[in-house]
Design a protein around this motif. Structure first.
Motif, PDB file in Angstrom:
ATOM      1  N   HIS A  82      -4.592  -0.939  -5.897  1.00 54.58           N
ATOM      2  CA  HIS A  82      -4.529   0.136  -6.887  1.00 54.58           C
ATOM      3  C   HIS A  82      -5.390   1.330  -6.473  1.00 54.58           C
ATOM      4  CE1 HIS A  82      -6.769  -3.416  -8.135  1.00 54.58           C
ATOM      5  NE2 HIS A  82      -7.728  -2.607  -8.506  1.00 54.58           N
ATOM      6  N   VAL A 112      -3.264   3.285  -4.195  1.00 57.15           N
ATOM      7  CA  VAL A 112      -2.237   4.000  -4.964  1.00 57.15           C
ATOM      8  C   VAL A 112      -2.818   5.298  -5.518  1.00 57.15           C
ATOM      9  CG1 VAL A 112      -0.725   3.872  -6.980  1.00 57.15           C
ATOM     10  CG2 VAL A 112      -0.965   1.893  -5.484  1.00 57.15           C
ATOM     11  N   LEU A 113      -4.082   5.263  -5.946  1.00 55.49           N
ATOM     12  CA  LEU A 113      -4.729   6.492  -6.418  1.00 55.49           C
ATOM     13  C   LEU A 113      -4.839   7.512  -5.292  1.00 55.49           C
ATOM     14  CD1 LEU A 113      -7.696   5.363  -8.686  1.00 55.49           C
ATOM     15  CD2 LEU A 113      -5.513   6.361  -9.368  1.00 55.49           C
ATOM     16  N   SER A 142       2.901   7.167  -9.000  1.00 51.78           N
ATOM     17  CA  SER A 142       1.784   6.423  -8.413  1.00 51.78           C
ATOM     18  C   SER A 142       0.657   6.229  -9.423  1.00 51.78           C
ATOM     19  CB  SER A 142       1.246   7.138  -7.176  1.00 51.78           C
ATOM     20  OG  SER A 142       2.165   7.058  -6.121  1.00 51.78           O
ATOM     21  N   ALA A 148      -0.794   2.800 -10.849  1.00 52.82           N
ATOM     22  CA  ALA A 148      -2.223   2.502 -10.722  1.00 52.82           C
ATOM     23  C   ALA A 148      -2.808   2.109 -12.073  1.00 52.82           C
ATOM     24  CB  ALA A 148      -2.966   3.699 -10.144  1.00 52.82           C
TER      25      ALA A 148
END
Length: 90
Positions: A3, A6-7, A25, A29
């Motif tokens: 995650h 993803v950030l 995204s 997240a």
């Protein structure tokens, strides 16, 4: 931690102008943070999602995230967002 990647991807996507994929995204997240029992990070991801979404829906998402963050003792949610999810304007 997937995650967190993803950030980072969301920030890059936003910077290159692909706000739809950045929003996707950030939404992913936020879900991953919730599943990982990381509610502060999830709220910050939702806050950034609200910024990208814009309009009334985006503002409501941002206000909801800020309300949660303040309930956790965070006095300036925008500073936390800048610290943990940089690359967006507040």
């Amino acid at each position: 931690m997937l995650h967190l990647r993803v950030l980072a991807a969301a920030e890059v996507l936003r910077r290159v102008g692909d706000e739809q994929q950045a929003l996707h995204s950030l939404t992913n997240a936020a879900r991953a943070f919730e599943a990982a029992d990381m509610p502060l990070h999830a709220a910050l991801a939702r806050r950034r999602s609200g910024q990208l979404l814009g309009g009334q829906e985006g503002a409501a998402l941002g206000l909801s995230a800020d309300s949660y963050l303040r309930s956790q003792g965070i006095k300036q949610p925008s500073r936390w967002a800048t610290l943990l999810i940089p690359g967006f304007r507040d």
